[in-house]
Write an enzyme that holds these catalytic residues in place. Structure first.
Site, mmCIF file in Angstrom:
data_model
loop_
_atom_site.group_PDB
_atom_site.id
_atom_site.type_symbol
_atom_site.label_atom_id
_atom_site.label_comp_id
_atom_site.label_asym_id
_atom_site.label_seq_id
_atom_site.Cartn_x
_atom_site.Cartn_y
_atom_site.Cartn_z
ATOM 1 N N ARG A 105 0.832 -1.202 0.000
ATOM 2 C CA ARG A 105 0.000 0.000 0.000
ATOM 3 C C ARG A 105 0.863 1.247 0.000
ATOM 4 O O ARG A 105 1.724 1.410 0.860
ATOM 5 C CB ARG A 105 -0.911 0.013 1.224
ATOM 6 C CG ARG A 105 -1.880 1.186 1.255
ATOM 7 C CD ARG A 105 -2.884 1.072 2.369
ATOM 8 N NE ARG A 105 -2.295 1.219 3.692
ATOM 9 C CZ ARG A 105 -3.000 1.355 4.804
ATOM 10 N NH1 ARG A 105 -4.315 1.336 4.747
ATOM 11 N NH2 ARG A 105 -2.403 1.493 5.966
ATOM 12 N N THR A 109 -1.197 7.574 -0.998
ATOM 13 C CA THR A 109 -2.471 7.490 -1.719
ATOM 14 C C THR A 109 -3.392 6.403 -1.177
ATOM 15 O O THR A 109 -4.586 6.406 -1.473
ATOM 16 C CB THR A 109 -2.215 7.186 -3.210
ATOM 17 O OG1 THR A 109 -1.649 5.869 -3.330
ATOM 18 C CG2 THR A 109 -1.257 8.203 -3.812
ATOM 19 N N ASP A 201 -1.673 -3.839 12.512
ATOM 20 C CA ASP A 201 -1.180 -4.320 11.227
ATOM 21 C C ASP A 201 -0.970 -5.827 11.317
ATOM 22 O O ASP A 201 -0.070 -6.302 12.016
ATOM 23 C CB ASP A 201 0.145 -3.623 10.882
ATOM 24 C CG ASP A 201 0.610 -3.946 9.469
ATOM 25 O OD1 ASP A 201 0.858 -5.138 9.186
ATOM 26 O OD2 ASP A 201 0.741 -3.013 8.661
ATOM 27 N N ASP A 204 2.616 -7.088 10.315
ATOM 28 C CA ASP A 204 3.638 -6.807 11.325
ATOM 29 C C ASP A 204 3.485 -7.707 12.536
ATOM 30 O O ASP A 204 4.477 -8.200 13.090
ATOM 31 C CB ASP A 204 3.582 -5.339 11.749
ATOM 32 C CG ASP A 204 4.174 -4.410 10.703
ATOM 33 O OD1 ASP A 204 5.080 -4.847 9.971
ATOM 34 O OD2 ASP A 204 3.719 -3.257 10.611
#
Length: 211
Positions: A105, A109, A201, A204
């Site tokens: 990602r 944006t 996340d 992670d």
């Protein structure tokens, strides 16, 4: 309930999801729980796969059994976090073929950038299940489904552990024919594109890295 979206409310799924969400859950426990959740969800996701009758011999007599119709199922992991769901589902469907879509990602944006794409052959004769733990903005899911759908699979499904209304709306708008399976629909996205309350996340936490 949003049309085309199934929330898997099984007590074991909801219990393990609660444990997974806790910020004090260690990396090793996160991996274990994610694998267990994926295995449990796999039963619901594959519930309506087509079957065919086959003649077999048991140690006692001839019998008619049923097996999954067509070529083997394909599990497609959106890298990198999708690997956590992939491993758990392979415990339930060990003969499945595996595909990978590599996306990251863009933090400015929030749109996905593809860096890898590899699929088994003959998707036209296979049922494909695309997996990613989080359905946040939905942009990565849409991009992955765009690429897989171009291969003309026999059927296509999307599985996420935690979703949010924004991501579901985005995916359903772009791929209304693809059923979505999830364990939870959370409140919203925050300004950074993370699901609230979510679980942080997933990549992670699964790999033990830091954002």
């Amino acid at each position: 309930m949003t049309a085309g979206v199934q929330v898997i409310g099984h007590p074991l799924v909801q219990h393990k999801l609660t444990l997974l969400r806790r910020k004090q859950t260690s990396t090793i426990e996160f991996r274990r729980l994610l694998g267990e959740l994926a295995a449990l969800m796999a039963y619901e996701v594959t519930r309506d796969l087509p079957l065919r009758e086959v003649a077999i011999e048991t140690p006692v007599a001839a019998a008619t059994g049923r097996e999954i119709d067509g070529k083997k199922v394909v599990l497609v992991a959106i890298l990198r976090a999708g690997i956590g769901l992939l491993d758990g589902m392979l415990d339930v469907v060990p003969g499945a073929r595996v595909g990978h879509v590599g996306l990251y990602r863009d933090e400015q944006t929030l749109h996905p950038v593809e860096y890898y794409f590899r699929m088994p052959r003959d998707l036209e004769e296979r049922d494909v299940i695309v997996v990613d733990p989080m359905l946040a903005t939905g942009n990565s899911a849409v991009a992955a489904l765009d690429r897989v759908k171009a291969q003309r699979p026999r059927s296509l499904r999307f599985v996420s552990l935690v979703s949010c209304p924004e991501g579901i709306a985005n995916l359903r708008a772009r791929h209304p024919d693809v059923p979505v399976f999830t364990a939870a629909i959370d409140e919203r996205l925050n300004e950074h594109g993370y699901i609230v309350p979510g679980l942080g996340d997933a990549g992670d936490r699964y790999f033990g890295t830091r954002p």
